[in-house]
Design a protein around this motif. Structure first.
Motif, PDB file in Angstrom:
ATOM      1  N   GLU A 174       0.837  -1.202   0.000  1.00  0.00           N
ATOM      2  CA  GLU A 174       0.000   0.000   0.000  1.00  0.00           C
ATOM      3  C   GLU A 174       0.874   1.256   0.000  1.00  0.00           C
ATOM      4  N   GLU A 175       1.930   1.222   0.799  1.00  0.00           N
ATOM      5  CA  GLU A 175       2.849   2.365   0.851  1.00  0.00           C
ATOM      6  C   GLU A 175       3.481   2.621  -0.521  1.00  0.00           C
ATOM      7  N   ALA A 176       3.713   1.558  -1.288  1.00  0.00           N
ATOM      8  CA  ALA A 176       4.293   1.684  -2.628  1.00  0.00           C
ATOM      9  C   ALA A 176       3.245   2.045  -3.678  1.00  0.00           C
ATOM     10  N   GLY A 177       1.970   2.090  -3.283  1.00  0.00           N
ATOM     11  CA  GLY A 177       0.907   2.439  -4.217  1.00  0.00           C
ATOM     12  C   GLY A 177       0.480   1.292  -5.116  1.00  0.00           C
ATOM     13  N   LEU A 178       0.803   0.067  -4.731  1.00  0.00           N
ATOM     14  CA  LEU A 178       0.481  -1.094  -5.559  1.00  0.00           C
ATOM     15  C   LEU A 178      -0.861  -1.723  -5.212  1.00  0.00           C
ATOM     16  N   VAL A 179      -1.342  -1.478  -3.997  1.00  0.00           N
ATOM     17  CA  VAL A 179      -2.661  -1.946  -3.575  1.00  0.00           C
ATOM     18  C   VAL A 179      -3.333  -0.846  -2.761  1.00  0.00           C
ATOM     19  N   GLU A 180      -4.639  -0.980  -2.606  1.00  0.00           N
ATOM     20  CA  GLU A 180      -5.415  -0.097  -1.734  1.00  0.00           C
ATOM     21  C   GLU A 180      -6.288  -0.973  -0.846  1.00  0.00           C
ATOM     22  N   ARG A 181      -6.517  -0.496   0.354  1.00  0.00           N
ATOM     23  CA  ARG A 181      -7.442  -1.180   1.250  1.00  0.00           C
ATOM     24  C   ARG A 181      -8.827  -0.580   1.057  1.00  0.00           C
ATOM     25  N   SER A 182      -9.829  -1.449   1.209  1.00  0.00           N
ATOM     26  CA  SER A 182     -11.210  -1.007   1.091  1.00  0.00           C
ATOM     27  C   SER A 182     -12.022  -1.754   2.139  1.00  0.00           C
ATOM     28  N   PRO A 183     -12.966  -1.084   2.800  1.00  0.00           N
ATOM     29  CA  PRO A 183     -13.800  -1.808   3.768  1.00  0.00           C
ATOM     30  C   PRO A 183     -14.654  -2.843   3.043  1.00  0.00           C
ATOM     31  N   ASP A 184     -14.867  -3.957   3.692  1.00  0.00           N
ATOM     32  CA  ASP A 184     -15.714  -5.009   3.134  1.00  0.00           C
ATOM     33  C   ASP A 184     -17.162  -4.637   3.431  1.00  0.00           C
ATOM     34  N   PRO A 185     -17.992  -4.456   2.391  1.00  0.00           N
ATOM     35  CA  PRO A 185     -19.382  -4.052   2.642  1.00  0.00           C
ATOM     36  C   PRO A 185     -20.185  -5.098   3.405  1.00  0.00           C
ATOM     37  N   ALA A 186     -19.760  -6.349   3.346  1.00  0.00           N
ATOM     38  CA  ALA A 186     -20.490  -7.426   4.022  1.00  0.00           C
ATOM     39  C   ALA A 186     -20.054  -7.604   5.474  1.00  0.00           C
ATOM     40  N   ASP A 187     -18.865  -7.069   5.841  1.00  0.00           N
ATOM     41  CA  ASP A 187     -18.346  -7.263   7.191  1.00  0.00           C
ATOM     42  C   ASP A 187     -17.478  -6.058   7.541  1.00  0.00           C
ATOM     43  N   ARG A 188     -17.954  -5.226   8.437  1.00  0.00           N
ATOM     44  CA  ARG A 188     -17.239  -3.996   8.780  1.00  0.00           C
ATOM     45  C   ARG A 188     -15.867  -4.259   9.369  1.00  0.00           C
TER      46      ARG A 188
END
Length: 182
Positions: free
Chosen positions: A108-122
């Motif tokens: 994530e720090e390298a900009g290769l992935v992003e985190r996203s909240p799971d809509p089915a499980d907070r």
């Protein structure tokens, strides 16, 4: 310096006299299987080391490369609806969730992935592959192909097919036997 069987040069051969320590025995014996395992371990170490050196200029470790490749195998991994959960990534990589978090933090720090909240499980987090991450997966694939070609370049295509078939067969039998005993 002490060496282990996996540190021996590839051209070292055991004493061919029967009964001599290090003798592999007849084909299909436990000694031959152990020698095969040692040869595979040496190959894996060399391939992994070369791959690591080749990925270094891109700021990617072999562990991060594995995670990116795993994420890229998920169809639609760039969209929140199809992104892989962090816990599933850990399971697929056979690493602890905390270790997966460390890998994803660096990605994530390298900009290769992003985190996203799971809509089915907070409580859950999904990992999305970014455009830069997709480009990194392409570079990783190129590096893997180059290293494999260098290592197996002198092996005939027929022998490569035999080796691949044997390894797939051994893996299938191993998995069919159930979880290994600890």
């Amino acid at each position: 310096m002490t060496t282990t069987p996996t540190d021996e040069p590839a051209d070292s051969s055991p004493d061919p006299r029967p009964g001599t320590p290090g003798t592999t025995g007849a084909p299909g014996t436990a000694g031959t299987a152990a020698e095969l395992a040692d040869a595979m371990t040496r190959a894996i170490k060399r391939i992994r080391r070369q791959t690591g050196w080749r990925l270094e200029p891109y700021g990617i470790t072999p562990g991060q490369a594995r995670a990116l490749r795993m994420l890229a195998h998920v169809p639609g991994c760039e969209t929140p609806d199809h992104a892989m959960r962090l816990s599933d990534l850990a399971d697929k990589l056979h690493i602890a969730p905390r270790s997966a978090t460390t890998v994803v933090d660096a990605l994530e720090e390298a900009g290769l992935v992003e985190r996203s909240p799971d809509p089915a499980d907070r409580r859950a987090v999904r990992i999305l592959l970014t455009e830069a991450g997709r480009a990194a997966v392409e570079r990783i694939g190129q590096v893997r192909d180059e290293v494999a070609q260098e290592y197996f370049g002198e092996v005939s295509p027929a022998d490569e097919e035999v080796l691949l078939r044997v390894l797939r067969s051994a893996e299938a039998r191993f998995l069919a036997a159930g979880p290994p005993r600890r």
